[in-house]
Scaffold this active site. Structure first.
Site, short mmCIF file in Angstrom:
data_model
loop_
_atom_site.label_atom_id
_atom_site.label_comp_id
_atom_site.label_asym_id
_atom_site.label_seq_id
_atom_site.Cartn_x
_atom_site.Cartn_y
_atom_site.Cartn_z
CD GLU A 179 -19.02 -36.85 31.39
OE1 GLU A 179 -18.32 -36.41 32.32
OE2 GLU A 179 -18.73 -36.69 30.20
CG HIS A 218 -24.48 -35.11 30.55
ND1 HIS A 218 -24.22 -33.88 29.98
CD2 HIS A 218 -23.72 -36.01 29.88
CE1 HIS A 218 -23.33 -34.03 29.01
NE2 HIS A 218 -23.02 -35.31 28.92
CG HIS A 257 -24.81 -35.74 24.32
ND1 HIS A 257 -24.11 -36.86 23.92
CD2 HIS A 257 -24.26 -35.36 25.50
CE1 HIS A 257 -23.17 -37.15 24.82
NE2 HIS A 257 -23.25 -36.26 25.80
CD GLU A 314 -43.86 -19.58 30.43
OE1 GLU A 314 -43.81 -20.44 31.31
OE2 GLU A 314 -44.45 -18.50 30.58
CG HIS A 344 -20.13 -32.89 25.92
ND1 HIS A 344 -19.03 -33.58 26.35
CD2 HIS A 344 -21.20 -33.66 26.24
CE1 HIS A 344 -19.41 -34.73 26.88
NE2 HIS A 344 -20.73 -34.80 26.84
O1 2HA Z 1 -21.49 -41.10 26.91
O2 2HA Z 1 -22.51 -38.34 27.70
O3 2HA Z 1 -20.27 -37.21 28.40
C1 2HA Z 1 -21.84 -40.51 28.06
C2 2HA Z 1 -21.60 -39.07 27.95
C3 2HA Z 1 -20.24 -38.56 28.18
ZN ZN Z 2 -21.97 -36.29 27.39
#
Ligand code: 2HA
Ligand code: ZN
Length: 274
Positions: free
Chosen positions: A117, A140, A142, A170, A211
């Protein structure tokens, strides 16, 4: 100990990555983290850098990031292992003069390449640095609840932002600009990076359907805190939805405006429901 690993920015980076693991934001190799280094940090670390690895095309161009150095998680590497062996799971790379290719100069000592990414990180950093040099970090992850929320919310910045703002007081204070929402796309390339870039123009949080999300910030405390706040609000929303009872709105448009006045916020009025 290596000079790179002794640096405060690196210690903060490792702590942030490990916090993400402990908060269950990163199954297996999920998620990635990038930090744009300051010139003095690059200077302090340079004795450990090598400049003999190949240049690799990014697939996106960020002219305003030419020659910048980044700390990035490795593709396929696990967040849970970062604290145990940072030099095997992270790298430092630099962009070229055009801002369209990178060269690894430190780390990934057991092989590998930067996060798949990384193009989305580069486009996001590019937008953010144009807004303020204070922006340093793109994160990033998940997290379970924000991903869950994407299955029950319209794919619309306003719907998702209100779902979060209304769930915890908040939220509008911490992200008064709201959140962007990207429809499901194949991850890991230039296409999703360009969609993310468009939304980073307006927001510090961009959620990818089914995602995860990207957060932008200045310090590791703030960017981790932003991720944590969004996920906590999503958890509250999902818990309320799971009861099957109707969501009784306690925080309405006027309430959000009143908070904005009290805390001198630049609330994104476009996202308010009249
Ligand atoms: O594995 O999060 O979006 C890495 C990630 C792909
Ligand atoms: Zn990801």
């Amino acid at each position: 100990m290596s000079i790179v690993l002794e640096q405060k920015f690196m210690q903060d980076y490792i702590r942030c990555a490990n916090d993400g693991w402990e908060w269950k934001f990163h199954e297996r190799n999920g998620g990635n983290l990038s930090y744009r280094m300051r010139a003095e940090e690059v200077e302090a670390c340079k004795s450990e850098f090598t400049y003999d690895q190949e240049w690799v095309s990014l697939g996106v161009t960020a002219e305003n990031l030419a020659n910048e150095y980044f700390v990035v998680t490795g593709s396929g590497k696990f967040f849970r292992n970062v604290i145990l062996n940072p030099a095997a799971n992270l790298c430092i790379l630099r962009l070229n003069e055009k801002g369209d290719s990178y060269q690894v100069v430190w780390g990934l000592v057991e092989g590998g390449k930067p996060s798949s990414e990384f193009p989305s990180h580069v486009t996001s950093h590019s937008v953010k640095v144009a807004q303020s040099d204070d922006y340093r970090i793109i994160y990033h992850a998940h997290p379970v609840n924000i991903i869950s929320l994407t299955f029950v919310t319209e794919i619309d910045d306003k719907a998702l932002t209100l779902a979060l703002w209304e769930s915890m007081t908040e939220c509008s204070v911490i992200f008064p600009e709201g959140v962007g929402f990207v429809r499901w796309m194949v991850p890991g390339g230039a296409e999703v990076a360009l969609e993310t870039k468009k939304l980073m123009e307006k927001y510090n949080v961009v959620v990818w359907e089914a995602h995860g999300l990207f957060c932008a910030g200045d310090t590791f405390d703030n960017v981790f805190g932003l991720m944590h706040t969004v996920e906590k609000a999503a958890e509250i929303r999902m818990k309320v939805l799971a009861t099957g009872l109707p969501f009784r709105r306690a925080i309405d448009a006027q309430g959000l405006r009143d908070c904005a006045v009290r805390y001198s916020l630049n609330l994104n009025e476009d996202l308010l429901d009249e």
